[in-house]
Design an enzyme around this catalytic site. Sequence first.
Site, PDB file in Angstrom:
ATOM      1  N   ASP A  51       0.821  -1.209   0.000  1.00 17.20           N
ATOM      2  CA  ASP A  51       0.000   0.000   0.000  1.00 17.20           C
ATOM      3  C   ASP A  51       0.855   1.260   0.000  1.00 17.20           C
ATOM      4  O   ASP A  51       2.077   1.215   0.192  1.00 17.20           O
ATOM      5  CB  ASP A  51      -0.916  -0.001   1.229  1.00 17.20           C
ATOM      6  CG  ASP A  51      -2.019  -1.040   1.141  1.00 17.20           C
ATOM      7  OD1 ASP A  51      -2.372  -1.447   0.015  1.00 17.20           O
ATOM      8  OD2 ASP A  51      -2.536  -1.446   2.203  1.00 17.20           O
ATOM      9  N   TYR A 109       6.742  -9.937   6.904  1.00 15.12           N
ATOM     10  CA  TYR A 109       6.691  -8.494   7.138  1.00 15.12           C
ATOM     11  C   TYR A 109       7.248  -8.160   8.516  1.00 15.12           C
ATOM     12  O   TYR A 109       7.130  -8.960   9.456  1.00 15.12           O
ATOM     13  CB  TYR A 109       5.247  -7.986   7.085  1.00 15.12           C
ATOM     14  CG  TYR A 109       4.656  -7.866   5.697  1.00 15.12           C
ATOM     15  CD1 TYR A 109       4.741  -6.668   4.983  1.00 15.12           C
ATOM     16  CD2 TYR A 109       3.989  -8.933   5.106  1.00 15.12           C
ATOM     17  CE1 TYR A 109       4.179  -6.549   3.720  1.00 15.12           C
ATOM     18  CE2 TYR A 109       3.427  -8.817   3.839  1.00 15.12           C
ATOM     19  CZ  TYR A 109       3.524  -7.616   3.156  1.00 15.12           C
ATOM     20  OH  TYR A 109       2.978  -7.502   1.910  1.00 15.12           O
TER      21      TYR A 109
END
Length: 248
Positions: A51, A109
Amino acid sequence: MRFFIELSYNGKAYHGWQNQPNAISVQEVLEKALSTILKNNISITGAGRTDTGVHASQMFAHFDFDGNFEPNDLVYKLNSFLPKDVAIHSVFKVAQEAHARFDAISRTYNYKVSTSKNVFDYDFTYQVHLPLNVDAMNEACKILFEYKDFQCFSKSNTDVKTYNCDIKEAYWTKKSDQLVFTISANRFLRNMVRAIVGTMVNIGLGKLQPDDLHKIIASKDRGKAGFSVPAHGLYLVEIVYPDSIKIN
């Protein structure tokens, strides 16, 4: 012939990985560089989409090209052409059917939280100046392994066939005044990591108890989970592929 390209990027200036109609993306910048250097119209397919504002210390994409080039020379030329916030690490040939997105076995992540005011990392961490109970947050992490359906952490109105994800690891570590959340899974839903971290922060602040996570996940309701933490603290750090995709 199909090639994989390994890169990293600072996501601050970009509206995510994927091409956007009216905003700059990492994909757009890389496609322009490849097309210019290889003198062909090159389209790339990424391992996933990050994003707006999210960073990547390891990202992969694939592209097709039937001409000749020396991989190390292409890496050098790309790094000379690209802006300072995108770096190319390697280019290598893969099997023709190899796919940067669908062949990934796992993705990892990190999310970084600063627990004190730091003038040098406020653009790259989420700053929380209230005490956080890291033990409670790690206790909550263990609960994630008991579930597969994580609809409660998915962005609303997301068009996916399944909300199931196989989480392989999830834990918090503390070093000095920084907390780092590490999570690995075979796939992630949109906004999933940021929603999990927001929920974990609420647990660390004592607003929720670790066991509350059972009810939140079972509800499949995004409104029951915690807030979505800012994108600038999120980093895609590793993508794993089977060895069989690479051609020596």
